[in-house]
Design an enzyme around this catalytic site. Sequence first.
Site, PDB file in Angstrom:
ATOM      1  N   LYS A   1      -8.933   2.780   6.856  1.00  0.00           N
ATOM      2  CA  LYS A   1      -9.806   3.181   5.921  1.00  0.00           C
ATOM      3  C   LYS A   1     -11.266   2.674   6.423  1.00  0.00           C
ATOM      4  O   LYS A   1     -12.652   3.370   6.236  1.00  0.00           O
ATOM      5  CB  LYS A   1      -9.532   2.735   4.685  1.00  0.00           C
ATOM      6  CG  LYS A   1      -8.084   3.285   4.072  1.00  0.00           C
ATOM      7  CD  LYS A   1      -8.064   3.221   2.684  1.00  0.00           C
ATOM      8  CE  LYS A   1      -7.863   1.792   2.128  1.00  0.00           C
ATOM      9  NZ  LYS A   1      -6.571   0.953   2.492  1.00  0.00           N
TER      10      LYS A   1
ATOM     11  N   ARG B   1      -6.827   2.516  -7.253  1.00  0.00           N
ATOM     12  CA  ARG B   1      -5.518   1.979  -6.797  1.00  0.00           C
ATOM     13  C   ARG B   1      -4.358   2.005  -7.805  1.00  0.00           C
ATOM     14  O   ARG B   1      -3.024   1.752  -7.691  1.00  0.00           O
ATOM     15  CB  ARG B   1      -5.454   0.550  -6.266  1.00  0.00           C
ATOM     16  CG  ARG B   1      -5.938   0.313  -4.840  1.00  0.00           C
ATOM     17  CD  ARG B   1      -6.010  -1.155  -4.488  1.00  0.00           C
ATOM     18  NE  ARG B   1      -5.660  -1.899  -3.401  1.00  0.00           N
ATOM     19  CZ  ARG B   1      -6.582  -1.997  -2.399  1.00  0.00           C
ATOM     20  NH1 ARG B   1      -7.826  -1.896  -2.555  1.00  0.00           N
ATOM     21  NH2 ARG B   1      -6.136  -2.636  -1.506  1.00  0.00           N
TER      22      ARG B   1
ATOM     23  N   ARG C   1      -4.783  -8.871  12.641  1.00  0.00           N
ATOM     24  CA  ARG C   1      -5.939  -8.675  12.239  1.00  0.00           C
ATOM     25  C   ARG C   1      -6.812 -10.039  12.038  1.00  0.00           C
ATOM     26  O   ARG C   1      -6.243 -10.938  11.394  1.00  0.00           O
ATOM     27  CB  ARG C   1      -6.244  -7.962  10.809  1.00  0.00           C
ATOM     28  CG  ARG C   1      -7.602  -7.719  10.486  1.00  0.00           C
ATOM     29  CD  ARG C   1      -7.614  -6.538   9.386  1.00  0.00           C
ATOM     30  NE  ARG C   1      -7.499  -6.985   8.283  1.00  0.00           N
ATOM     31  CZ  ARG C   1      -7.503  -5.977   7.115  1.00  0.00           C
ATOM     32  NH1 ARG C   1      -7.933  -4.766   7.472  1.00  0.00           N
ATOM     33  NH2 ARG C   1      -7.104  -6.581   5.957  1.00  0.00           N
TER      34      ARG C   1
ATOM     35  N   ARG D   1      -7.513 -13.563   7.368  1.00  0.00           N
ATOM     36  CA  ARG D   1      -7.707 -13.572   5.829  1.00  0.00           C
ATOM     37  C   ARG D   1      -6.422 -14.054   5.363  1.00  0.00           C
ATOM     38  O   ARG D   1      -5.362 -13.952   5.804  1.00  0.00           O
ATOM     39  CB  ARG D   1      -8.072 -12.300   5.598  1.00  0.00           C
ATOM     40  CG  ARG D   1      -9.551 -11.817   5.373  1.00  0.00           C
ATOM     41  CD  ARG D   1      -9.569 -10.267   5.164  1.00  0.00           C
ATOM     42  NE  ARG D   1      -8.850  -9.894   4.178  1.00  0.00           N
ATOM     43  CZ  ARG D   1      -8.949  -8.616   3.919  1.00  0.00           C
ATOM     44  NH1 ARG D   1     -10.093  -7.698   4.521  1.00  0.00           N
ATOM     45  NH2 ARG D   1      -8.237  -7.697   3.255  1.00  0.00           N
TER      46      ARG D   1
ATOM     47  N   ARG E   1       1.502  -6.853  -0.253  1.00  0.00           N
ATOM     48  CA  ARG E   1       0.396  -5.847  -0.517  1.00  0.00           C
ATOM     49  C   ARG E   1       1.094  -4.420  -0.264  1.00  0.00           C
ATOM     50  O   ARG E   1       0.675  -3.534  -0.978  1.00  0.00           O
ATOM     51  CB  ARG E   1      -0.670  -6.272   0.637  1.00  0.00           C
ATOM     52  CG  ARG E   1      -1.504  -7.255   0.105  1.00  0.00           C
ATOM     53  CD  ARG E   1      -2.472  -7.903   1.118  1.00  0.00           C
ATOM     54  NE  ARG E   1      -3.471  -6.768   1.373  1.00  0.00           N
ATOM     55  CZ  ARG E   1      -4.288  -6.940   2.190  1.00  0.00           C
ATOM     56  NH1 ARG E   1      -4.198  -7.781   3.276  1.00  0.00           N
ATOM     57  NH2 ARG E   1      -5.488  -6.036   2.410  1.00  0.00           N
TER      58      ARG E   1
HETATM   59  P1  AMP Z   1      -8.635  -4.365   0.464  1.00  0.00           P
HETATM   60  O1  AMP Z   1      -9.718  -4.949   1.311  1.00  0.00           O
HETATM   61  O2  AMP Z   1      -9.276  -2.959  -0.013  1.00  0.00           O
HETATM   62  O3  AMP Z   1      -7.352  -4.444   1.102  1.00  0.00           O
HETATM   63  O4  AMP Z   1      -8.449  -5.227  -0.907  1.00  0.00           O
HETATM   64  C1  AMP Z   1      -8.215  -6.382  -0.873  1.00  0.00           C
HETATM   65  C2  AMP Z   1      -7.803  -7.253  -2.165  1.00  0.00           C
HETATM   66  O5  AMP Z   1      -8.809  -6.979  -3.133  1.00  0.00           O
HETATM   67  C3  AMP Z   1      -6.581  -6.479  -2.600  1.00  0.00           C
HETATM   68  O6  AMP Z   1      -5.303  -6.831  -2.093  1.00  0.00           O
HETATM   69  C4  AMP Z   1      -6.589  -6.639  -4.259  1.00  0.00           C
HETATM   70  O7  AMP Z   1      -6.165  -7.948  -4.298  1.00  0.00           O
HETATM   71  C5  AMP Z   1      -8.124  -6.550  -4.151  1.00  0.00           C
HETATM   72  N1  AMP Z   1      -8.542  -4.980  -4.732  1.00  0.00           N
HETATM   73  C6  AMP Z   1      -9.518  -4.257  -3.747  1.00  0.00           C
HETATM   74  N2  AMP Z   1      -9.723  -3.220  -4.525  1.00  0.00           N
HETATM   75  C7  AMP Z   1      -8.736  -3.025  -5.768  1.00  0.00           C
HETATM   76  C8  AMP Z   1      -8.556  -2.253  -6.715  1.00  0.00           C
HETATM   77  N3  AMP Z   1      -9.140  -0.835  -6.558  1.00  0.00           N
HETATM   78  N4  AMP Z   1      -7.717  -2.492  -7.629  1.00  0.00           N
HETATM   79  C9  AMP Z   1      -7.113  -3.729  -7.820  1.00  0.00           C
HETATM   80  N5  AMP Z   1      -7.175  -4.914  -6.878  1.00  0.00           N
HETATM   81  C10 AMP Z   1      -8.236  -4.527  -5.792  1.00  0.00           C
END
Ligand code: AMP
Length: 215
Positions: free
Chosen positions: A13, A88, A127, A160, A171
């Site tokens: 994404k 989400r 990654r 990370r 996740r």
């Molecule tokens: P991402 O980089 O989008 O994979 O986000 C990393 C982490 O941030 C996720 O695993 C969640 O812990 C948190 N996070 C990001 N976006 C959301 C969302 N829309 N709702 C809840 N948690 C989020």
Amino acid sequence: MNLILFGPPFAGKGTQAKNLYADFKIPQISTGDILRKAVREGTEMGKLAGPLMAAGAYVPDEIVIGIVEERLKEPDCVNGFVLDGFPRTPPQAEALERMLARLGKKLDAVVSLEVPTEKLIERGSGRRSCPTCGAVYHVYQNPPKRAGFCDKDDTSLSQREDDKAEVIEKRLKKYETETASLKQFYAQRGLLKSIDGVGSPEGIYEDIKKALGKA
Ligand code: AMP
């Protein structure tokens, strides 16, 4: 163009949001990036979100909804935006509809990147990111020029916390149980465009543009 880029972690994404920005100047709104910045800066929101993120859990809906609403009011969103990692959960999707109506905006499409789980795990475990500038690499598919160091600022790359194998699994499960059903939500609204997310990033981007009628 007002878009959601939808898909599991490691679907690509972020890469495609950057391509859309380069062509259409519509900013990427990544709730994950905004939360990681808050964690780095040690803000109140970062202190709350950090442990949840490290464990592969979701940050509470009201926090991410607040982040997105504030961000959508910024002047650079006048010509559109690409939401990356939001919504989400069903309450987030419903809140987004209400907030867009308040702001006089509407969604044009939800681009869903489809990638099989084995591929996601392979991408996720390789990654590496730069803790200084956030640049993202992959040990095999997109290695930096000098192994282990960022091309842009020479910082030592790290994995990370939430890209460690056991957290990746959590996740992906979370995506399946709490997020994947949103595809149905957007299909019912006639907005869903499903794209095969396996292949070269350039080829996938071409497919996205075709699906949006912009090729
Ligand atoms: P991402 O980089 O989008 O994979 O986000 C990393 C982490 O941030 C996720 O695993 C969640 O812990 C948190 N996070 C990001 N976006 C959301 C969302 N829309 N709702 C809840 N948690 C989020």
